[in-house]
Every structure is written in C-alpha cells, then in structure tokens.
Write a protein that holds these residues in place. Structure first.
Motif, PDB file in Angstrom:
ATOM      1  N   SER A   1      -9.786  10.253  12.760  1.00  0.00           N
ATOM      2  CA  SER A   1     -11.269  11.119  12.564  1.00  0.00           C
ATOM      3  C   SER A   1     -11.580  11.220  13.842  1.00  0.00           C
ATOM      4  CB  SER A   1     -12.237  10.118  11.994  1.00  0.00           C
ATOM      5  OG  SER A   1     -13.010   8.899  11.974  1.00  0.00           O
ATOM      6  N   LYS A   2     -11.593  10.168  15.115  1.00  0.00           N
ATOM      7  CA  LYS A   2     -12.353  10.414  16.091  1.00  0.00           C
ATOM      8  C   LYS A   2     -11.573  11.517  17.089  1.00  0.00           C
ATOM      9  CE  LYS A   2     -13.504   5.797  16.011  1.00  0.00           C
ATOM     10  NZ  LYS A   2     -14.696   6.417  15.560  1.00  0.00           N
ATOM     11  N   ALA A   3     -10.438  12.084  16.459  1.00  0.00           N
ATOM     12  CA  ALA A   3      -9.631  12.816  17.633  1.00  0.00           C
ATOM     13  C   ALA A   3     -10.701  14.401  18.191  1.00  0.00           C
ATOM     14  CB  ALA A   3      -8.168  13.474  16.750  1.00  0.00           C
ATOM     15  N   PRO A   4     -11.306  14.711  17.680  1.00  0.00           N
ATOM     16  CA  PRO A   4     -11.907  15.884  18.250  1.00  0.00           C
ATOM     17  C   PRO A   4     -12.738  15.342  19.280  1.00  0.00           C
ATOM     18  CG  PRO A   4     -12.547  16.023  16.123  1.00  0.00           C
ATOM     19  CD  PRO A   4     -11.471  15.095  16.091  1.00  0.00           C
ATOM     20  N   VAL A   5     -13.032  14.150  19.430  1.00  0.00           N
ATOM     21  CA  VAL A   5     -14.296  13.930  21.014  1.00  0.00           C
ATOM     22  C   VAL A   5     -13.530  12.868  21.283  1.00  0.00           C
ATOM     23  CG1 VAL A   5     -16.419  13.674  19.003  1.00  0.00           C
ATOM     24  CG2 VAL A   5     -14.726  11.534  19.201  1.00  0.00           C
ATOM     25  N   ALA A   6     -11.626  12.392  21.104  1.00  0.00           N
ATOM     26  CA  ALA A   6     -11.330  11.754  22.065  1.00  0.00           C
ATOM     27  C   ALA A   6     -10.704  12.799  22.853  1.00  0.00           C
ATOM     28  CB  ALA A   6     -10.317  10.915  21.138  1.00  0.00           C
ATOM     29  N   ILE A   7     -10.143  13.712  21.944  1.00  0.00           N
ATOM     30  CA  ILE A   7      -9.908  15.363  23.006  1.00  0.00           C
ATOM     31  C   ILE A   7     -10.290  14.981  23.600  1.00  0.00           C
ATOM     32  CG2 ILE A   7      -9.227  17.330  22.734  1.00  0.00           C
ATOM     33  CD1 ILE A   7      -7.626  16.215  20.066  1.00  0.00           C
ATOM     34  N   ASN A   8     -12.148  15.810  23.702  1.00  0.00           N
ATOM     35  CA  ASN A   8     -13.458  16.596  24.078  1.00  0.00           C
ATOM     36  C   ASN A   8     -13.205  15.397  25.346  1.00  0.00           C
ATOM     37  OD1 ASN A   8     -15.955  17.830  24.688  1.00  0.00           O
ATOM     38  ND2 ASN A   8     -16.249  16.172  24.338  1.00  0.00           N
ATOM     39  N   VAL A   9     -13.323  14.315  25.256  1.00  0.00           N
ATOM     40  CA  VAL A   9     -13.856  13.639  25.987  1.00  0.00           C
ATOM     41  C   VAL A   9     -12.333  13.395  27.640  1.00  0.00           C
ATOM     42  CG1 VAL A   9     -12.316  11.026  25.516  1.00  0.00           C
ATOM     43  CG2 VAL A   9     -14.837  11.031  26.758  1.00  0.00           C
ATOM     44  N   SER A  10     -11.101  13.935  27.261  1.00  0.00           N
ATOM     45  CA  SER A  10     -10.176  13.996  28.476  1.00  0.00           C
ATOM     46  C   SER A  10      -9.754  14.581  28.742  1.00  0.00           C
ATOM     47  CB  SER A  10      -8.737  13.597  27.201  1.00  0.00           C
ATOM     48  OG  SER A  10      -8.276  11.993  26.708  1.00  0.00           O
TER      49      SER A  10
ATOM     50  N   ALA B   1      -4.053  10.083  22.704  1.00  0.00           N
ATOM     51  CA  ALA B   1      -3.289   9.370  22.661  1.00  0.00           C
ATOM     52  C   ALA B   1      -4.691   8.697  23.871  1.00  0.00           C
ATOM     53  CB  ALA B   1      -2.335   9.693  22.653  1.00  0.00           C
ATOM     54  N   VAL B   2      -5.522   9.546  25.363  1.00  0.00           N
ATOM     55  CA  VAL B   2      -5.724   8.433  26.091  1.00  0.00           C
ATOM     56  C   VAL B   2      -7.465   8.628  25.927  1.00  0.00           C
ATOM     57  CG1 VAL B   2      -4.051   8.519  27.765  1.00  0.00           C
ATOM     58  CG2 VAL B   2      -5.832   9.825  27.679  1.00  0.00           C
ATOM     59  N   GLY B   3      -7.945   9.167  24.888  1.00  0.00           N
ATOM     60  CA  GLY B   3      -9.245   9.345  25.300  1.00  0.00           C
ATOM     61  C   GLY B   3      -9.046   7.627  23.951  1.00  0.00           C
ATOM     62  N   VAL B   4      -8.719   8.224  23.144  1.00  0.00           N
ATOM     63  CA  VAL B   4      -9.490   7.246  21.920  1.00  0.00           C
ATOM     64  C   VAL B   4      -8.272   5.396  22.624  1.00  0.00           C
ATOM     65  CG1 VAL B   4      -6.985   7.082  20.947  1.00  0.00           C
ATOM     66  CG2 VAL B   4      -9.147   6.480  19.097  1.00  0.00           C
ATOM     67  N   SER B   5      -8.339   5.032  23.356  1.00  0.00           N
ATOM     68  CA  SER B   5      -8.052   3.811  23.929  1.00  0.00           C
ATOM     69  C   SER B   5      -8.294   3.484  24.926  1.00  0.00           C
ATOM     70  CB  SER B   5      -6.724   3.781  24.105  1.00  0.00           C
ATOM     71  OG  SER B   5      -5.680   4.948  24.979  1.00  0.00           O
TER      72      SER B   5
END
Length: 457
Positions: A326-335, A398-402
């Motif tokens: 569920s955090k994929a969109p914001v994690a991708i955006n942050v990276s 992967a890197v944005g969520v971790s």
C-alpha cells in the motif's frame, strides 16, 4: 588520508592514465571514444572527493571502517603473504593460522560487508595500503561496468550517445556515491557488467558462453553484497526476454493478445529464480522480506534521527505484505522525486534535491508531450524501455520503503538512476521522432491536395 596518499597517488595516476590512453586509442568507435577519458576522470575525482567528504565533513563512516579493517590484511601480508591471501579467500570458517588477524576485523561477522574488506585488502597489497589509491581502484572497477552499460545503450540508440553518456556517467550522485570505497561502487560496476552480458549474450546471442560466464560472476558479486538488486533485476530481465520474442510477432492483434500471457509467464519464473537466489539468505526470502524491511527501516530511521539526519515518513509500517504494498506509490515517489528543494538541509542533500527536481521536470514534460496511448505504444514496441522502467520502479519501491532517511536513500538508489534517466531520454526521443514523422506526413498530404502533380512526379 595521510602523507602516503599525497606522495603515492600522483605516481600511480601517471601509470593509470598511461594505460587509459592506450585503451582509449584502441576504441574503434570514434563516436563514443571522446567519452572514455572524461568518464574515467569523473570517477577518479568522485573517489577522492568521497574520501575527503568522509574525513572532513562526516569525520568517519563506512568507507574508513572498510579501510581500517583491510589494514589487518596488509599487516598480515607484511608478516606472511600466505596469511593475507588466506584472509582474502577465507570461507569464514575457524582457521587458527589467521584467527589472530580476523578477530580484529569488525566486519568479519557480516559476510556482505566483509566482501568489501576483501577487495580493499586485495587492492591494498599493490598500493601499500593507501586509502586514495584503493578508492581509485574501486572507482576504476566500477567504471569498467559503467562503460559496459553505456555500450549496451549506445548499441540500441547510437543517435542518443550524448544524453546517454550524461545519464550513465555524469549524474552527480552516481559518480560520487558510486566511486569510493563502498559497497555501492562494487555492486554498481557488477550491475553494469551483468546488464551488458545479459544483453549481448541472451538478447543478441553474441559470444554466448563468454557472456554467460561474465553474467554469472557479476550475479555472484551482487548476490554476495546486495542481493535485493538481483530481486529487482531478474523480473525485469525475464520480462524483457519474453517481450523481445513477442516483438517478433508480425500480427498486431496477436502481439496484443500475447501481452497478458507474457506477464503470466514472467511472474512465476521470476518467483522461482528469486526463491533460488535467496534460499541461503533468510533475510531476503519472500516469507521474511517484510520483516527485514520493517527492521531495516526502523534502524535507519533511528540512526538518522539520533545523528540529526533527514528522516522522511511513509506512515505506520506493520511488517505485512498488504501494508508494505500500500505504500508503493509514496515509496516510489520518494526515491524518484524527493527530497524536494525545500527539504534539503545540507549541501549533499541539496545536490540530491536538484537531481530529483530534474527527474520530476523531465517526467512531467514527457507526460505533457505524449499521449498515454502513444506512450503505451512506445513502451510495448521497445522491450528495453520496459526493462528500465520495471527495474527502476521496483528498485525505487524497495529502497524507498526501507530507508526512511534521505542520507541513506541517496546512496541506495543510485543503481536505478542511470536506467531511469536513460529511459526518459529514449522515450522523449521516440516521441519527438514520431511527432516529426506525423508533421512530415501531414505536410506531404497538404502539398498533394494543393498540387496533384506531386503524385505524378
């Protein structure tokens, strides 16, 4: 760094550049030859600059910890070359002959980090264990992989040689964080060789045996240091293979019908490959990856906060697949597009913010210029673009969520940056090409209607 660096580095650089100019003169392609020495220069500058930043700005860090550990190998070499070689190639089982040395190596208990110590120790044997020289040899090793990566993109899009050179060699974060004595330098170079061998060996089927051997060795390097790069690379690679064969189907209708089949086949094969690669690494097994991600994110967030770092938040993370996805969109955006300019708190972070802003500007510009239907057509007709975007997006997730920390994120995300920017440049080029073709066709039709003699001529 000490007096030894100031004395030995210029001497070694004379030899390095003598070899580099010989290689440069043997490059037959006159289009890409001018990029070789400048690209090498920027890697060497990045290696030295990173060391200076860590010494005078951060006052220590991973690069100096690796260097300090590898000094033990140099000391062992002075006592007995055989002992030094034994430490470099040890399987990390108890060996009384080298125990007095390895017990002093801090990263010995961490197999991923110890690989960096091994390579640093190996280069140290030929450089009198001089930090700047070891860092430069790390940079040269990475450069070889980046040059291999560039050759792939040039083979496909020779008219974009200048923009692709910028995307691969001259992104500031990539040549800075990917040039020093760090994990990122080794894995970035190995990724370049893996991509090169995959393209020429599997896709183009040239020198198949040699390229498969190179790809296998590169996979071992990446797997031993940062296996999650492989977890993002393999699904994109398998998808590329199937899309490549799909593109050879002449019927447009049949190509459209086979697209979901290609996706359906790629997923289980990728799953099987990932399972096989991670069977000895419990942290990154699919059953444990959410827990690993949660633990890593919490640790990095804690370290970033305690050291005054720039922490970002994606909301609460409970360690489940549903929550993580569920955090994929914001994690991708942050990276891809953060930190924003107003989030920059130091010079290093400002550099990353400027790059992210450029990525955002270019993405928005392309989306404005191209209709979604045309974009879909461009992507499905050129499998390498799908590979680049799948790899970049999954890696960004992967890197944005971790990470949860911009300071670590800027390092972790560099493997995807050349692929993402190259894809943007290629899409932009294809869109302009199609637009010019359409303008020419419309102009020709108008001239034909106004002057019917055009058809007779």
């Amino acid at each position: 760094m000490d007096i030894k660096d100031l004395f030995l580095t210029p001497i070694y650089l004379l030899f390095i550049y003598a070899v580099a100019f010989v290689i440069n003169n043997r490059i037959r392609n006159k289009v890409i030859r001018p990029y070789f020495i400048p690209a090498l220069n920027i890697k060497i500058i990045g290696a030295i600059a990173l060391g200076l930043i860590y010494q005078f700005y951060y006052y220590g860090g991973d690069t100096y910890n690796y260097f300090k550990d590898s000094k033990v190998i140099w000391e062992a070499f002075l006592d007995s070359p055989f002992k030094a070689i034994s430490i470099i190639f040890t399987d990390r089982q108890y060996d009384p002959s080298i125990y007095e040395y390895v017990r002093r190596i801090y990263f010995y208990v961490d197999p991923n980090s110890f690989h960096v110590v091994r390579l640093s120790g190996f280069f140290g044997l030929f450089t009198f264990h001089t930090y700047s020289l070891i860092a430069i040899f790390f940079a040269i090793t990475c450069f070889s992989g980046m040059w291999a990566l560039y050759k792939v993109f040039y083979d496909l899009y020779p008219h974009l040689h200048k923009k692709l050179a910028y995307a691969i060699f001259f992104i500031p974060s990539v040549f800075f964080w990917g040039s020093g004595l760090l994990k990122d330098t080794i894995t970035l170079g190995a990724l370049g060789w893996m991509f090169h061998a995959f393209y020429f060996g599997i896709i183009k089927r040239q020198y198949i045996v040699t390229n498969i051997v190179v790809m296998f060795l590169a996979i071992l390097v990446v797997q031993g240091i940062k296996v999650y790069i492989l977890l993002c690379f393999l699904p994109a690679a398998f998808f590329w293979i199937f899309m490549e064969y799909r593109a050879r189907i002449r019927s447009g209708l049949l190509r459209f019908i086979t697209l979901p089949i290609v996706i359906a086949i790629s997923i289980p094969i990728s799953y099987r490959a990932i399972t096989k690669i991670t069977e000895e690494n419990t942290r990154y097994q699919l059953d444990n990856i959410t827990a690993t991600t949660k633990t890593t994110a919490e640790w990095l967030r804690t370290v970033g906060t305690s050291q005054g770092g720039s922490v970002y938040s994606l909301g609460e993370f409970d360690g489940t697949w549903t929550n993580m996805i569920s955090k994929a969109p914001v994690a991708i955006n942050v990276s891809l597009y953060r930190p924003y300019l107003w989030e920059a708190k130091n010079p290093v972070m400002l550099l990353s913010a400027l790059e992210a802003t450029f990525f955002l500007f270019l993405t928005v510009r392309i989306l404005i210029q191209i209709k979604l239907s045309r974009l879909f057509s461009i992507l499905t007709s050129q499998p390498i673009l799908l590979f680049c975007l799948i790899f970049a997006i999954t890696f960004s997730f992967a890197v944005g969520v971790s990470s949860y920390n911009f300071g670590t994120l800027v390092r972790y995300k560099i493997p995807m940056m050349p692929f993402f920017l190259s894809a943007l440049y290629i899409i932009q080029s294809q869109a302009i090409k199609k637009k010019k073709k359409k303008i020419f066709q419309n102009s020709f039709q108008n001239n034909t209607l106004e002057n019917p003699l055009v058809l007779k001529s």
